[in-house]
Design an enzyme around this catalytic site. Structure first.
Site, mmCIF file in Angstrom:
data_model
loop_
_atom_site.group_PDB
_atom_site.id
_atom_site.type_symbol
_atom_site.label_atom_id
_atom_site.label_comp_id
_atom_site.label_asym_id
_atom_site.label_seq_id
_atom_site.Cartn_x
_atom_site.Cartn_y
_atom_site.Cartn_z
ATOM 1 N N SER A 119 2.077 3.783 -10.676
ATOM 2 C CA SER A 119 1.149 2.989 -11.478
ATOM 3 C C SER A 119 -0.292 3.479 -11.371
ATOM 4 O O SER A 119 -1.124 3.137 -12.221
ATOM 5 C CB SER A 119 1.225 1.511 -11.076
ATOM 6 O OG SER A 119 1.035 1.369 -9.683
ATOM 7 N N ASP A 342 -4.883 -7.840 -5.873
ATOM 8 C CA ASP A 342 -4.654 -6.430 -6.143
ATOM 9 C C ASP A 342 -5.884 -5.619 -5.744
ATOM 10 O O ASP A 342 -6.882 -5.581 -6.471
ATOM 11 C CB ASP A 342 -4.342 -6.222 -7.627
ATOM 12 C CG ASP A 342 -3.950 -4.781 -7.955
ATOM 13 O OD1 ASP A 342 -4.064 -3.922 -7.062
ATOM 14 O OD2 ASP A 342 -3.548 -4.524 -9.105
ATOM 15 N N HIS A 345 -4.888 -1.134 -7.424
ATOM 16 C CA HIS A 345 -5.176 -0.598 -8.751
ATOM 17 C C HIS A 345 -6.664 -0.738 -9.050
ATOM 18 O O HIS A 345 -7.424 -1.266 -8.242
ATOM 19 C CB HIS A 345 -4.332 -1.317 -9.798
ATOM 20 C CG HIS A 345 -2.861 -1.132 -9.609
ATOM 21 N ND1 HIS A 345 -2.055 -2.112 -9.058
ATOM 22 C CD2 HIS A 345 -2.055 -0.080 -9.868
ATOM 23 C CE1 HIS A 345 -0.801 -1.657 -8.979
ATOM 24 N NE2 HIS A 345 -0.774 -0.423 -9.470
#
Length: 363
Positions: A119, A342, A345
């Protein structure tokens, strides 16, 4: 020698220093100027520098990029502070050219680019498609998915920007015993052939355990194990990938890059803020050019394997510049909202735009 005989040694020395030495220093100065501006021998270090405020950034507004996935769309998810979008990476010893989407598309006209990885590759892929789309907003594009490959095509330029989701680079195969991570098998590479530019990445999945681990056994050669040292497994897989590069890449036709280790920020002690347990409410980068917590061990393993490859592979050494950006993650403004955290990311627009700006400078 005849001229020295005619006027004497001291006269000859005078002629040399008055004639040739100034010319020598002129060329020396020219070389230094070219290198400082990043246009000389190609040895400019784009990866050592610091983050500075620049109101001309971000390079695009996320609202103008309708295909950003929700997990990266921090502003739309309610993040109230936007100062993180106004930082520019400034190398210490040379200039970084501002990303020019039209120029990038012209240079890549008729060619294909593929990001291969997890990702974090998707993060960089989405950044690049937004950078390019914002440069030519009226240019038609298509977005399709075939299996694990997402394909973004700029029709006018015949440029394909693709993403192959392949979190280990090596194969995970379903067999009678279960799912097997095969460290010396790389059949997925069939998708990479014929692509003009490849940007690889793997790291974040190597320490997955429990329900999110996508394999049951790990195999090296004929030996099948329930588990093994994960850093060693990472190294073996990279070595398999490196052998594939040497055996299959024609450097006159294909450019190969490796996205360096993208860091996470879950421990404030590493940036001298022990009270911070995550990246939540971080609004500014770490000051300076070095990260107090040092580099992740995976960086040394990656660089060691890259040093063995005979074919040219360029490392996008984005680890340190990204470590400094504790403020650039979605935190609670990502995919899972307030129930998630998160710090792995990156928001878009944001840090991956700089990865692509450096990529643009390198090509």
């Amino acid at each position: 020698m005849g001229k020295c005989v005619e006027c004497g040694f001291s006269c000859c020395v005078h002629r040399f220093f008055s004639g040739y030495v100034p010319l020598f220093f002129f060329f020396l100065l020219l070389v230094l100027v070219l290198n400082v501006n990043g246009k000389g021998s190609g040895q400019c270090d784009f990866f050592t520098g610091q983050w500075v405020m620049d109101d001309s950034y971000p390079l695009y507004q996320p609202a103008t990029c309708p295909f950003i996935e929700r997990e990266f769309r921090c502003e739309a998810n309610g993040r109230p502070d936007l100062i993180y979008t106004h930082y520019r990476w400034r190398p210490l010893a040379c200039n970084l050219l501002r990303f020019n989407g039209r120029d990038f598309l012209e240079r890549m006209r008729g060619k294909s680019i593929m990001f291969v990885g997890d990702s974090l590759s998707r993060n960089q892929w989405q950044s690049l498609t937004c950078l390019l789309h914002s440069a030519v907003p009226n240019s038609n594009y298509t977005l399709a998915r075939v299996g694990d490959v997402s394909i973004f095509t700029f029709m006018e330029y015949k440029v394909k920007v693709m993403l192959d989701r392949n979190v280990y680079l090596v194969d995970v195969v379903r067999e009678d015993m279960g799912r097997v991570l095969k460290l010396d098998s790389i059949e997925g590479s069939k998708l990479w052939k014929g692509v003009d530019m490849l940007i690889f990445n793997t790291w974040h999945w190597w320490y997955r355990r429990g329900p999110t681990q996508p394999w049951d056994y790990i195999q090296v050669g004929s030996e099948v194990m329930k588990d093994m040292d994960r850093m060693k497994a990472f190294e073996i897989a990279l070595t398999t990938w490196a052998a594939w590069v040497d055996a299959n890449i024609d450097p006159t036709r294909v450019k190969v890059f490796f996205q360096g280790i993208s860091p996470s920020h879950y421990n404030g002690s590493l940036w001298n803020e022990p009270s911070a347990k995550s990246c939540l409410r971080q609004k500014t980068p770490v000051a300076g050019s070095t990260y107090p917590g040092g580099l992740p061990p995976a960086v040394a393993v990656l660089k060691s394997v890259l040093s063995t490859i005979k074919k040219p592979v360029t490392l996008l050494d984005i680890t340190t510049l990204s470590l400094l950006r504790k403020d650039g993650h979605p935190s609670i403004y990502g995919l899972n909202g307030p129930t998630g955290m998160d710090c792995s990311h990156w928001c878009l627009s944001g840090v991956p735009d700089t990865w692509n700006e450096i990529l643009y400078n390198l090509i």
